[in-house]
Enzyme design. Structure first.
Site, mmCIF file in Angstrom:
data_model
loop_
_atom_site.group_PDB
_atom_site.id
_atom_site.type_symbol
_atom_site.label_atom_id
_atom_site.label_comp_id
_atom_site.label_asym_id
_atom_site.label_seq_id
_atom_site.Cartn_x
_atom_site.Cartn_y
_atom_site.Cartn_z
ATOM 1 N N ARG A 1 37.558 34.609 29.191
ATOM 2 C CA ARG A 1 38.042 35.052 30.507
ATOM 3 C C ARG A 1 38.789 36.377 30.371
ATOM 4 O O ARG A 1 38.718 37.254 31.228
ATOM 5 C CB ARG A 1 38.929 33.976 31.150
ATOM 6 C CG ARG A 1 39.538 34.417 32.445
ATOM 7 C CD ARG A 1 40.086 33.284 33.327
ATOM 8 N NE ARG A 1 40.497 32.107 32.618
ATOM 9 C CZ ARG A 1 41.655 31.988 31.948
ATOM 10 N NH1 ARG A 1 42.509 32.982 31.906
ATOM 11 N NH2 ARG A 1 41.950 30.859 31.326
ATOM 12 N N ASP B 1 35.139 51.038 49.110
ATOM 13 C CA ASP B 1 33.948 50.267 48.766
ATOM 14 C C ASP B 1 32.804 51.278 48.697
ATOM 15 O O ASP B 1 32.316 51.754 49.724
ATOM 16 C CB ASP B 1 33.693 49.189 49.827
ATOM 17 C CG ASP B 1 32.468 48.343 49.506
ATOM 18 O OD1 ASP B 1 31.601 48.816 48.743
ATOM 19 O OD2 ASP B 1 32.370 47.219 50.023
HETATM 20 C C1 LIG Z 1 29.147 47.228 51.252
HETATM 21 C C2 LIG Z 1 29.270 45.871 50.639
HETATM 22 N N1 LIG Z 1 30.408 45.538 50.011
HETATM 23 C C3 LIG Z 1 30.567 44.328 49.432
HETATM 24 C C4 LIG Z 1 29.581 43.373 49.488
HETATM 25 C C5 LIG Z 1 29.803 42.029 48.861
HETATM 26 O O1 LIG Z 1 29.091 41.936 47.672
HETATM 27 P P1 LIG Z 1 28.585 40.564 47.014
HETATM 28 O O2 LIG Z 1 27.526 40.027 47.910
HETATM 29 O O3 LIG Z 1 28.129 40.995 45.676
HETATM 30 O O4 LIG Z 1 29.762 39.646 46.971
HETATM 31 C C6 LIG Z 1 28.370 43.671 50.134
HETATM 32 C C7 LIG Z 1 27.301 42.661 50.214
HETATM 33 O O5 LIG Z 1 26.360 42.799 50.951
HETATM 34 C C8 LIG Z 1 28.214 44.951 50.724
HETATM 35 O O6 LIG Z 1 27.095 45.300 51.367
#
Ligand SMILES: Cc1ncc(COP(=O)(O)O)c(C=O)c1O
Length: 381
Positions: free
Chosen positions: A50, A174
């Site tokens: 972990r 993100d």
């Molecule tokens: C822009 C974005 N951020 C985060 C995520 C979440 O990712 P995960 O599905 O790998 O948890 C997604 C999933 O579609 C996404 O499109």
């Protein structure tokens, strides 16, 4: 670690480690061990899986190198990465986030953070004035997603970073849609770069993974402690798949982006379609801003059908795309945002944001664009 000065395409292939230090094998093995021998009771580089695992370390080094961070962190999914990044906030803090963002992130911000005593305001972060107006004495962070999902609103990353730094706020981005190849979050001044590596970085729709990296040693230390404490780490097999996917990111992304551009241009003139959202289109609002902070428009686009009744036949007739809530695979993926990727957002909120039942998102894969177009044309009737 590979030389930081190598160019991105080289880093993708050579990553942090491009061969097994023990055997010279051309791929880092899948280290399945959960624990590690402590010679004479003393821990070595790895002590418990972990806390660290050589297969995971490879992708953690890769994301740090690709984004220019000091350390990377790999989680079991993109959502686990977002949750991991947001452990930098504390109870009593306030976070500003976009109103238009991935449905799962919306759910996390509205379901989990309030339970932890963290307040969230969702505003149109593409308007710096809206961010300013939302700032409170306890505001600690600003979360961004640009281009936004699914409406491709573009946020001026540098302007938000400037505003955040003046007020000592953390910025989170993100960067899933762009990847570090097209948009270098940390270079733009963002504190925490986040990726759902399930998408373009993995690239084959065969794993779930999330990555985070930061430029600041202190933030890295805190993230490391929380990653180990919460334990939602990426497993060794998925780490192997992700490392393998990352090697071909440039080729896949360039091919997908070229297809997305072709599709966007053709969809724009199709009579069944009222609007196309793609920053690569010459007349797309926000295009200039986007291209001032990213080197390409990416491989995802959305479009609006004229008629709601056209959705069902489209989803029924197309043969090539997977119809699913995801993106970033080698195969084209078609998403009905209302019922799939943004299902977690209440209907009235979607309507207010302009996410209509007629909205369709396409993640362009690497197939021959003529086959994709013929298929879509058949679907559009
Ligand atoms: C822009 C974005 N951020 C985060 C995520 C979440 O990712 P995960 O599905 O790998 O948890 C997604 C999933 O579609 C996404 O499109």
């Amino acid at each position: 670690m590979a030389n930081k000065n190598l160019r991105p395409a080289t880093l993708l292939v050579h990553q942090g480690k491009d061969r097994d230090p023990f055997t010279g094998a051309s791929a880092i093995p899948i280290y399945t061990a959960s624990t590690y021998h402590h010679p004479e009771g003393k821990p070595g580089e790895y002590d418990y899986a972990r806390s660290g695992n050589p297969s995971r370390a490879q992708v953690e080094e890769a994301i740090a190198l690709l984004e220019g961070g000091v350390q990377g962190f790999a989680y079991a999914s993109g959502m686990a990465a977002i949750a991991g990044a947001l452990t930098l906030l504390r109870s009593g803090d306030h976070l500003i986030a976009p109103d238009d963002l991935y449905g799962g992130t919306y759910r996390y911000l509205n379901l989990v953070l309030p339970q932890q005593g963290i307040e969230v305001s969702q505003v149109d972060v593409s308007e710096p004035a809206a961010i300013e107006a939302a700032i409170r004495p306890n505001t600690r962070g600003i979360f961004l997603e640009t281009p936004s999902n699914p409406l491709f609103k573009i946020t001026d990353i540098r302007a938000v970073v400037h505003l955040a730094r003046e007020r000592n706020l953390l910025t989170f981005l993100d960067n899933t849609f762009m990847t570090p190849l097209l948009q270098r979050a940390l270079d733009l001044g963002v504190d925490v770069a986040i990726h759902s590596a399930t998408k373009f970085l993995g690239g084959h729709s065969d794993l779930l993974a999330g990555l985070v990296t930061v430029a600041d040693e202190n933030l890295a230390k805190r993230l490391k402690r929380f990653q180990n404490a919460t334990g939602g780490v990426l497993g060794p097999f998925d780490s192997f798949l992700l490392a393998r996917g990352i090697k071909t990111l440039k080729l896949r992304l360039e091919a997908g982006q070229a297809n997305a551009r072709q599709l966007a241009e053709r969809l724009k003139t199709h009579p069944a379609i009222s609007r196309v959202y793609y920053p690569g289109l010459a007349d797309f609002p926000g295009r200039e801003l986007h291209l001032s902070q990213a080197t390409g428009a990416g491989a995802v686009l959305s479009f609006e059908l004229q008629e709601k009744q056209a959705i069902a036949p489209l989803l029924e007739r197309v043969r090539l795309p997977i119809i699913a809530p995801s993106l970033g695979g080698v195969e084209t993926i078609l998403t009905h945002c209302w019922s799939m990727s943004h299902a977690a957002i209440p209907a009235e909120v979607k309507v207010r944001l302009g996410i209509r039942e007629t909205l369709v998102r396409i993640s362009a894969g690497i197939e021959d664009v003529e086959d994709l177009w013929e298929d879509l044309e058949r679907g559009l009737g």
